[in-house]
Enzyme design. Structure first.
Site, mmCIF file in Angstrom:
data_model
loop_
_atom_site.group_PDB
_atom_site.id
_atom_site.type_symbol
_atom_site.label_atom_id
_atom_site.label_comp_id
_atom_site.label_asym_id
_atom_site.label_seq_id
_atom_site.Cartn_x
_atom_site.Cartn_y
_atom_site.Cartn_z
ATOM 1 N N ARG A 232 0.843 -1.192 0.000
ATOM 2 C CA ARG A 232 0.000 0.000 0.000
ATOM 3 C C ARG A 232 0.874 1.236 0.000
ATOM 4 N NH1 ARG A 232 -3.437 -2.865 -1.614
ATOM 5 N NH2 ARG A 232 -5.426 -3.380 -0.640
ATOM 6 N N HIS B 296 -0.812 -0.356 -10.094
ATOM 7 C CA HIS B 296 -1.438 -1.336 -9.178
ATOM 8 C C HIS B 296 -1.822 -2.620 -9.926
ATOM 9 C CE1 HIS B 296 -3.676 -1.562 -5.079
ATOM 10 N NE2 HIS B 296 -3.417 -2.778 -5.503
#
Ligand code: GLV
Length: 305
Positions: free
Chosen positions: A220, A268
């Site tokens: 993250r 991502h």
């Protein structure tokens, strides 16, 4: 059994078809139109409104592995079940492999040289001089660690409990992190985002790595302090970073990461939820949960993952 579905990026009809292969009677309902009284939700980053509209949910199944964005709205008493690996771990091991070998074999330098028709072979480092440190040895981190071992690099792993893993040096807790960092030529982050791991990769951590180290973040964005990373690269403390996750996604067009010569940005994609494997896992867990059987992947709210 009534099941509501929410995801901005995923197509509900595809999930309906994939789940129905394992649960022929399942009928997903789009959350907006669904009347109250649903039993289960399958969702990714749902709005708080979903939980207000569906007060009778018995459990929530996440369409991903990291549940930080779900925990924010999901009532504390509602069982929340995350995806476990379901094919993501291999992709993440591939991502780490691509980045590490590219740096180790200096592919970026050779691509640059080719543009200039320049013939300049570099001496090859010894893999023993490139220990890889993995932050987080769960479902994903342990697979990435095994891959790094099989590529021939020494591997160090860090976790929050004192469990040894054969073939690698394991470290745990705050002191363990301090002890591990000076060894790591490459640091790979695969930790869940919790209050304890938020901003963990800051100046102190980056400065404890050996000079010229590399960072890979597949977990993250909020775990890395952006300014500290940029400063460490600019000082030469870090030689490069591969970043797949960001504080704000999509990464804003004006963010300095995009144009930094030592940073590789990917959108991502290091571990993309594989539809069929994930649907099979969710269908199995949903049926087990509904039958009152134990399921794995139940999020511990105290721990935050
Ligand atoms: C993706 O980021 C996931 O947590 O599955």
């Amino acid at each position: 059994m009534r099941v509501v579905f929410y995801s901005q990026g995923e197509d509900m009809q595809q999930w309906q078809a994939a789940l129905a292969r394992h649960m022929p009677d399942i009928r997903l309902e789009a959350w907006e139109a669904a009347p109250a009284g649903a039993d289960y939700a399958i969702a990714w980053k749902p709005p708080a409104l979903l939980f207000q509209q569906q007060p009778d949910l018995k459990a929530m199944f996440a369409l991903g592995a990291g549940v930080d964005a779900l925990i924010a709205h999901c009532p504390a008493t509602l069982p929340l079940i995350r995806l476990e690996d379901s094919g993501m771990a291999t992709q993440m091991a591939d991502y780490a492999t691509r980045m590490i070998l590219d740096w180790f074999y200096r592919d970026a330098d050779y691509r640059q040289q080719q543009k200039q028709a320049k013939w300049l072979p570099y001496a090859l480092d010894d893999k023993q001089q490139w220990p890889i440190g993995i932050l987080g040895l769960g479902q994903l981190g342990s697979v990435v660690a095994q891959r790094c071992q099989s590529l021939g690099f020494p591997v160090h792993g860090w976790r929050n409990s004192p469990e040894a893993i054969p073939g690698m040096t394991t470290h745990w807790g705050g002191a363990g992190l301090q002890e591990m960092l000076p060894h790591c030529k490459v640091l790979i982050n695969l930790l869940p985002l919790t209050p304890q791991t938020s901003n963990l990769i800051n100046r102190d951590v980056l400065d404890r790595l050996p000079k010229g180290a590399f960072l890979i973040n597949m977990a993250r964005g909020a775990q890395v302090v952006d300014e500290d990373l940029l400063a460490a690269l600019d000082r030469g403390q870090l030689a490069g970073a591969a970043l797949d996750v960001f504080r704000q996604e999509p990464l804003p067009a004006t963010h300095p990461f995009w144009s930094h010569p030592a940073i590789r940005v990917t959108p991502h994609v290091a571990g993309i939820t594989p539809l069929h494997d994930a649907a099979e896992q969710i269908a199995n867990k949903l049926q087990a949960f509904d039958a009152g059987k134990p399921v794995s992947g139940l999020v511990d709210r105290e721990r935050g993952y």
